[in-house]
Scaffold this motif. Structure first.
Motif, short mmCIF file in Angstrom:
data_model
loop_
_atom_site.label_atom_id
_atom_site.label_comp_id
_atom_site.label_asym_id
_atom_site.label_seq_id
_atom_site.Cartn_x
_atom_site.Cartn_y
_atom_site.Cartn_z
N ASP A 105 1.39 -0.84 0.00
CA ASP A 105 -0.27 0.35 -0.11
C ASP A 105 1.05 0.93 -0.21
N THR A 106 1.97 1.27 0.59
CA THR A 106 2.97 2.25 0.67
C THR A 106 3.41 2.60 -0.51
N VAL A 107 3.82 1.61 -1.26
CA VAL A 107 4.60 2.21 -2.97
C VAL A 107 3.21 2.35 -3.74
N LEU A 108 2.46 1.24 -3.22
CA LEU A 108 1.47 1.77 -4.26
C LEU A 108 0.22 3.67 -4.30
N ASP A 109 0.95 3.53 -2.67
CA ASP A 109 0.16 5.09 -2.63
C ASP A 109 1.47 6.16 -2.99
N TRP A 110 2.89 5.82 -3.17
CA TRP A 110 3.93 7.12 -3.60
C TRP A 110 3.13 7.15 -5.38
N LEU A 111 3.24 5.70 -5.71
CA LEU A 111 3.08 6.22 -7.77
C LEU A 111 1.75 6.71 -7.34
N LYS A 112 0.77 6.39 -7.04
CA LYS A 112 -0.48 6.53 -7.68
C LYS A 112 -0.14 8.67 -6.66
N ALA A 113 0.06 8.94 -6.34
CA ALA A 113 0.28 10.13 -5.99
C ALA A 113 0.72 11.10 -6.82
N SER A 172 0.85 -9.80 -6.08
CA SER A 172 0.28 -8.14 -4.76
C SER A 172 0.62 -7.23 -5.58
N LEU A 173 1.98 -6.10 -5.99
CA LEU A 173 2.28 -5.00 -6.53
C LEU A 173 1.23 -5.04 -7.75
N SER A 174 1.93 -6.52 -9.39
CA SER A 174 2.12 -5.97 -10.23
C SER A 174 -0.08 -5.75 -10.72
N THR A 217 10.54 2.98 -13.49
CA THR A 217 10.56 2.32 -12.33
C THR A 217 10.95 1.26 -12.58
N VAL A 218 11.88 0.17 -11.76
CA VAL A 218 11.95 -0.75 -10.96
C VAL A 218 11.75 -1.19 -9.42
N ILE A 219 11.13 -2.23 -9.48
CA ILE A 219 10.26 -1.94 -7.40
C ILE A 219 10.65 -4.55 -8.14
N CYS A 220 11.28 -4.24 -6.82
CA CYS A 220 12.31 -4.65 -6.28
C CYS A 220 11.43 -5.13 -4.22
N LEU A 221 10.97 -6.11 -4.03
CA LEU A 221 9.82 -5.83 -2.60
C LEU A 221 9.77 -7.12 -1.75
N ASP A 222 10.83 -7.34 -0.87
CA ASP A 222 10.81 -8.46 -0.25
C ASP A 222 11.74 -9.19 -0.58
N VAL A 223 12.45 -9.51 -1.24
CA VAL A 223 13.41 -10.38 -2.08
C VAL A 223 14.45 -10.63 -1.79
N LEU A 224 15.19 -9.54 -0.70
CA LEU A 224 16.39 -9.00 -0.88
C LEU A 224 16.77 -10.03 0.55
N ILE A 225 15.45 -9.68 1.67
CA ILE A 225 15.58 -10.70 2.41
C ILE A 225 16.97 -12.40 2.34
N HIS A 226 16.21 -12.64 0.89
CA HIS A 226 16.91 -13.91 0.63
C HIS A 226 18.32 -14.45 0.56
N TYR A 227 19.07 -13.38 0.56
CA TYR A 227 20.10 -13.34 -0.45
C TYR A 227 20.99 -12.53 0.89
N PRO A 228 21.98 -12.22 0.71
CA PRO A 228 23.25 -12.05 1.71
C PRO A 228 24.29 -10.94 0.94
N GLN A 229 25.40 -10.66 1.93
CA GLN A 229 25.36 -9.03 0.85
C GLN A 229 25.94 -8.74 -0.10
N ASN A 230 27.02 -9.32 0.09
CA ASN A 230 27.52 -9.78 -1.20
C ASN A 230 26.73 -9.60 -3.17
N GLN A 231 25.56 -10.80 -2.33
CA GLN A 231 24.52 -11.33 -3.90
C GLN A 231 23.69 -9.42 -4.15
#
Length: 229
Positions: A47-55, A73-75, A127-141
């Motif tokens: 909802d936060t991202v949708l609100d930003w983009l719609k605004a 959910s976002l797409s 615009t490129v969006i990537c939500l809740d993906v980085l939690i699956h990967y370490p910092q170097n990746q």
């Protein structure tokens, strides 16, 4: 010491036990209290991202890449609002679920769903969006992933990640002591300063930021725009 291929682990998880677990969380059926809390938190991030983009009032003019789209959910709401969306996920089952949820004549031509890992994405998008993906990967990746996402963006990148702080690191450690039958993939926390440094290295500056925080879900959201040459 055995090297763990995080990408293979994530792909296998979300095509197996993880798919059923997260499809329920991202749906509207009955779930347990922890899953409900995560559902609420995730939806707040969406909802936060949708609100930003719609605004900004220009969605009908935008091309958007949703990397790691999950079940859409976002797409789907972005396409319904008039954006042209290229959405992808590493999990074939997740993309299949997204296609079922998006089964509407009105979205034809506005939403394209495909099975791809993040590194194989090509093209140029406003615009490129990537939500809740980085939690699956370490910092170097994560560094390589964020840099690749930046290369796809003409104007803006929006990311979410689990921030690495003393408090959240402690919560993660406590949670790891109680594995269950639906144990997820390993969770990686990222320092906000590190994520911002990667964005800046690729020519982007932070414009908006927000924090989603519930009892079991926490996600830092950053919007960065390409700096003027």
């Amino acid at each position: 010491m055995t090297t763990v291929d995080d990408k293979s682990v994530v792909k296998e998880y979300f095509n197996a036990t993880g798919f059923d677990r997260w499809r329920r969380i991202y749906g509207d059926g009955e779930v347990n209290k922890v899953q409900l809390d995560i559902r609420i938190g995730h939806q707040q991030t969406i909802d936060t991202v949708l609100d930003w983009l719609k605004a900004d009032d220009n969605l009908t003019h935008l091309t958007i890449c949703d990397a790691g789209c999950g079940v859409g959910s976002l797409s789907i709401p972005l396409a319904e609002a008039g954006a042209k969306v290229e959405a992808s996920d590493i999990s074939e089952k997740m993309v299949g679920e997204a296609k079922e949820r998006a089964a509407s004549e009105t979205l034809k031509g506005s939403l394209n769903l495909s099975v791809q890992d993040l590194e194989s994405l090509r093209g140029q998008y406003h615009t490129v969006i990537c939500l809740d993906v980085l939690i699956h990967y370490p910092q170097n990746q994560a560094d390589a992933m964020i840099s690749h996402l930046c290369s796809l963006s003409e104007s803006r990148v929006i990311l979410s990640f689990a921030p690495k702080t003393c408090f959240y690191s402690l919560l993660k450690k406590i949670g790891s002591l109680f594995p269950g039958p639906s144990k997820t993939t390993r969770a990686y926390l990222h320092k906000e300063a590190d994520v911002i440094a990667i964005l800046e290295k690729n020519g982007f500056q932070i414009q908006r930021q927000a924090m989603t925080k519930t009892r079991f879900y926490f996600s830092r959201i950053l919007e960065a725009t390409r700096s003027a040459s």
